[in-house]
Enzyme design. Structure first.
Site: not given
Length: 436
Positions: A327-328
């Protein structure tokens, strides 16, 4: 029975977090059990809340979560003496288009829970106008009740007297006024507050804030303004499916942005979580069936990540047979390369073709609704995932199969689609809940 309050403000940067932490610690020092929550998709403040109260804090979000999920999460405060929900941005600030049960505004949570609002107001450059702002916020929405205000950064006794008189004339109680006191300010970072776990003296900072607030705010009056509250029972309220039975979770200074309710949901569903540190050149647990790299600050540690050959090769070996999701910041590390703010290009794991750069910073911020075009750990094709994106990186290349069709809160399709290649997947948004 707990007493509930919402701490909000007319805008960001007024002092909500400082007041929330100070009240929580001051009441805890009096022997009260205090439970904090964070309204909105902030993944940093809950760690500060936990440091102040000794109890885990979680996010509640009216755009991404349904009422049952919010009720389930808030029920953790059932055994507390007082529950504090810290707002985000201004009291009524949210997105233009309604989500699951609201726009993400703090006011949604205040109305839903029936908790009155304590406003933190910074009257710098104002006097009587502060009362007009307070009255406007009080009267803007019938279902939101204002308990009173705490003034912050008051310039002088004369300034305080002018503002107090105007607020009293408007029928708004003033619980206290804080003079300017830079020493209790918490350090900043480009994604917001520095994480609590990075602050060696966070306890001292919170104690200073608590002492300062106790000297200038009527803590008893604030507590009396809270509403007695009994949580509603919610069955199966957490709309989150664990990505596997045994999850290897990257966890250190570069990988720390994961919502507390996500980890709780995984554990409630029976999943086991083992942590490892990429910065310490560790590899995922060999017995895990999935690896999850959350967001954080990989750009600050890019050289170290690039140099940690054991971590990189171990993660690649893991991904040959089992899924890996980022994520990210975790997504960026799964990519081919990351260019830091100084323009230096660092090789990442190469599990995905993504290449990102911080050399030219541009903020990407907002809610995201993703319809999966390919499966990812815990979710099948067609699943609708709600999350939030906040980063300053620029995509230089995103050549792999798009993971999803991703829209912002207005329904506009965005370029940050996420990617899939083999067993590796990644998204720029942080998952909050799944539409069901």
């Amino acid at each position: 029975m707990a007493a509930g309050l919402v701490i909000s403000a007319p805008a960001s940067g007024v002092g909500k977090t400082t007041l929330t932490l100070a009240l929580a610690r001051a009441w805890r020092n009096r022997g009260l059990k205090v439970q904090c929550f964070k309204s909105g998709p902030d993944y940093i403040d809950p760690a500060f809340h936990a440091a102040a109260t000794g109890r885990a804090s979680v996010n509640v979000d009216s755009w991404a979560m349904n009422r049952a999920t919010i009720a389930h999460l808030v029920s953790r405060g059932a055994d507390a003496d007082v529950a504090l929900a810290e707002g985000s941005m201004g009291l009524y600030d949210g997105v233009a288009t309604r989500g699951v049960c609201g726009t993400g505004a703090t006011a949604d949570v205040a109305e839903m829970l029936g908790w009155p609002v304590v406003l933190v107001m910074d009257p710098s450059g104002q006097a009587q106008t502060a009362a007009a702002i307070g009255a406007g916020l009080r009267d803007y929405r019938a279902g939101v009740r204002l308990a009173g205000v705490v003034l912050n950064r008051v310039a002088s006794p004369r300034h305080e007297d002018l503002v107090r008189r105007a607020l009293n004339d408007a029928g708004i109680e003033v619980f206290g006024a804080l003079p300017r006191h830079a020493e209790i300010s918490l350090p900043k970072r480009h994604l917001g507050l520095v994480q609590a776990e990075e602050q060696a003296e966070i306890g001292k900072l919170i104690d200073e804030a608590a002492h300062f607030v106790a000297e200038h705010v009527d803590l008893d009056a604030v507590l009396r303004s809270a509403t007695s509250w009994s949580p509603q029972q919610a069955v199966n309220g957490l709309n989150v499916t664990p990505p596997g039975q045994r999850i290897a979770l990257a966890r250190d200074a570069a990988f720390s942005f994961v919502y507390p309710h996500m980890l709780e949901a995984w554990r409630v569903a029976g999943a086991e979580i083992s942590t490892f540190s990429p910065l310490a050149d560790e590899t995922p647990d060999a017995s895990a069936d999935v690896c999850w790299l959350p967001g954080g600050y990989p750009e600050l540690h890019a050289g170290r990540i690039a140099a940690n050959a054991r971590f990189r090769s171990g993660l690649c070996a893991f991904a040959e047979t089992r899924p890996v999701h980022g994520e990210c910041g975790g997504y960026m590390v799964l990519g081919t390369a990351l260019t830091d703010a100084d323009g230096i290009r660092h090789e990442m794991t190469g599990l995905l073709g993504l290449e990102t750069s911080f050399a030219k910073r541009r903020m990407h911020l907002g809610y995201r609704l993703a319809a999966l075009a390919a499966p990812m750990p815990g979710h099948q094709v067609g699943a609708r995932l709600r999350g939030h994106e906040f980063h300053y990186s620029t995509i230089l290349a995103q050549p792999d199969t798009p993971l999803a069709v991703v829209q912002d809160a207005t329904g506009a399709v965005i370029a940050e689609t996420g990617s899939r290649r083999g067993q590796a997947t990644g998204t720029f948004f942080h998952l909050i809940a799944e539409d069901r």
